[in-house]
Design a protein around this motif. Structure first.
Motif, short mmCIF file in Angstrom:
data_model
loop_
_atom_site.label_atom_id
_atom_site.label_comp_id
_atom_site.label_asym_id
_atom_site.label_seq_id
_atom_site.Cartn_x
_atom_site.Cartn_y
_atom_site.Cartn_z
N THR A 138 -5.01 -4.17 4.41
CA THR A 138 -5.75 -4.04 3.17
C THR A 138 -6.72 -5.20 3.04
O THR A 138 -6.34 -6.31 2.73
N ASP B 131 -4.16 -2.87 -5.62
CA ASP B 131 -3.49 -3.21 -4.36
C ASP B 131 -4.20 -4.42 -3.75
O ASP B 131 -5.29 -4.29 -3.20
N HIS C 8 -4.91 2.66 3.25
CA HIS C 8 -4.46 2.52 4.63
C HIS C 8 -3.12 1.80 4.73
O HIS C 8 -2.94 0.75 4.15
N SER D 261 0.83 -1.21 0.00
CA SER D 261 0.00 0.00 0.00
C SER D 261 0.86 1.26 0.00
O SER D 261 0.49 2.28 -0.59
MG LIG Z 1 -1.90 -2.81 2.34
#
Ligand SMILES: [Mg+2]
Ligand SMILES: Nc1nc2c(ncn2[C@@H]2O[C@H](COP(=O)(O)OP(=O)(O)OP(=O)(O)O)[C@@H](O)[C@H]2O)c(=O)[nH]1
Lengths: 84, 245
Positions: free
Chosen positions: B37, B56, B29, B17
């Motif tokens: 995540t 992601d 986040h 991330s």
């Molecule tokens: Mg992440």
């Protein structure tokens, strides 16, 4: 040869073991292998929770908590006991 | 403008991330605990006349335990077929991280391996022989620090080359011993005649031998949706956001 082998659930807090057998099947076996519980790998017993379950283990640089249901079926040989 | 879809896969807490945010300017986040995540975030970035759609994925140690996040990551790579997958590894914990890297290399050859947290590794005195890494894995490998924006240009250059087909990696093929290899050989033609060449045949055969019911269910659903495009709008399959736990 494996007479010193113990289940992770019986290993002393703070001790290190070299894993010898994983007697768990199916998806859980896969999960354990993926987490680093692989024969030949080293595991350290970090800490038992107040009720004795689960127990935190350090394996491949990560801390992982296992319940007795699994840890009693994973076996290893304690390190540093050659002289004992 | 060329647009390439690029998936970020890797163990929890390896900086996916952080890399995603630094490339897209978004605020996915991040933090120092595992499994942040749980939704799959998408964001675009444009570099040198090329657009990258970054995805992601949730961090996982594996793609085979059939938890919701592992299935989401696996299905994305297999069914959405990104133009390139970046496997993000933690430079301080390579042994653990390589498990997932090898799993991804079995699924697709369009991979760049990205060794992140190289600044942390340097602090610990860990030296990584990238050339040996490339040789052993058969795919491009770069070391970066996502947090300090080091090595990210080199990474994205390789990603573009792989995504465009200019660079065609040949991941090292893992072999599994005579008995399993024999069975793979028997299964592969059947898999090919059932599914065509849309999916990596050897990998599907391996999953079948492993008794991967989750994958089988996903495959059946896709085939069913494909056969009956009017049953909903899944003719063009969008990747749904997936929550776990
Ligand atoms: Mg992440
Ligand atoms: N020192 C250093 N820290 C980094 C680097 N990249 C990420 N981090 C830190 O590592 C932690 C985890 O980063 P995330 O980006 O949240 O990791 P993730 O892979 O998205 O984690 P999951 O979503 O749980 O899979 C954060 O505290 C980041 O600031 C880096 O290159 N160097």
């Amino acid at each position: 040869m494996s007479n010193k082998e113990v289940a992770l659930s019986e290993a002393e807090t703070g001790s290190r073991l070299v894993l010898s057998r994983i007697e768990v099947d199916g998806g859980m076996r896969r999960r354990l292998l993926d987490l680093g519980f692989v024969p030949g790998n080293e595991v350290e017993v970090i800490q038992r929770s107040p009720l004795g379950d689960p127990t935190a283990f350090r394996v491949s640089n990560t801390t992982i908590a296992l319940r007795r249901e699994e840890s009693s079926r994973i076996f290893g040989e304690p390190e540093g006991e050659e002289l004992a | 403008m060329n647009t390439y879809t690029v998936a970020l896969a890797g163990n929890p807490n390896t900086g996916k991330s952080t890399l995603f945010n630094s490339l897209t300017g978004m605020r996915q986040h991040t933090g120092n605990w595992a499994g942040k995540t749980v939704l799959t975030a998408e964001g675009d970035c444009v570099r040198g006349g090329t657009r990258f759609r970054l995805v992601d994925l949730p961090g996982t140690y594996s793609l085979y335990s059939n938890s919701a996040d592992e299935e989401a990551a696996r299905d994305y790579i297999i069914f959405e077929n990104p133009d390139c997958a970046i496997v993000v590894l933690d430079a301080t914990s390579l042994e653990r991280n390589l498990n997932l890297a090898l799993q991804v290399l079995e699924m697709t050859s369009r991979v760049v391996v990205c060794i992140n947290l190289i600044d942390e590794a340097e602090k610990l005195g860990i030296r990584i022989d990238l050339q040996t890494f490339r040789q052993r894995l058969g795919v491009p490998v770069v070391a970066i620090s996502a947090r300090h924006n080091r090595g990210v240009d080199a990474l994205m250059e390789l990603v573009e080359q792989v995504a465009s087909g200019q660079l065609a990696p040949h991941p090292t093929v893992l072999t599994y011993g005579d008995e399993i290899e024999h069975k793979i050989g028997e299964l592969e033609p059947l898999v090919r005649s059932a599914l065509g060449t849309r999916y990596p045949t050897r990998w599907v055969a391996l999953r079948l031998l492993d008794g991967d019911e989750g994958l089988l269910a996903s495959l059946k659903k896709r085939l069913h949706d494909r056969a009956m495009p009017q049953s909903g709008k899944e003719g063009e399959i969008r990747y749904e956001r997936t929550a776990c736990h």
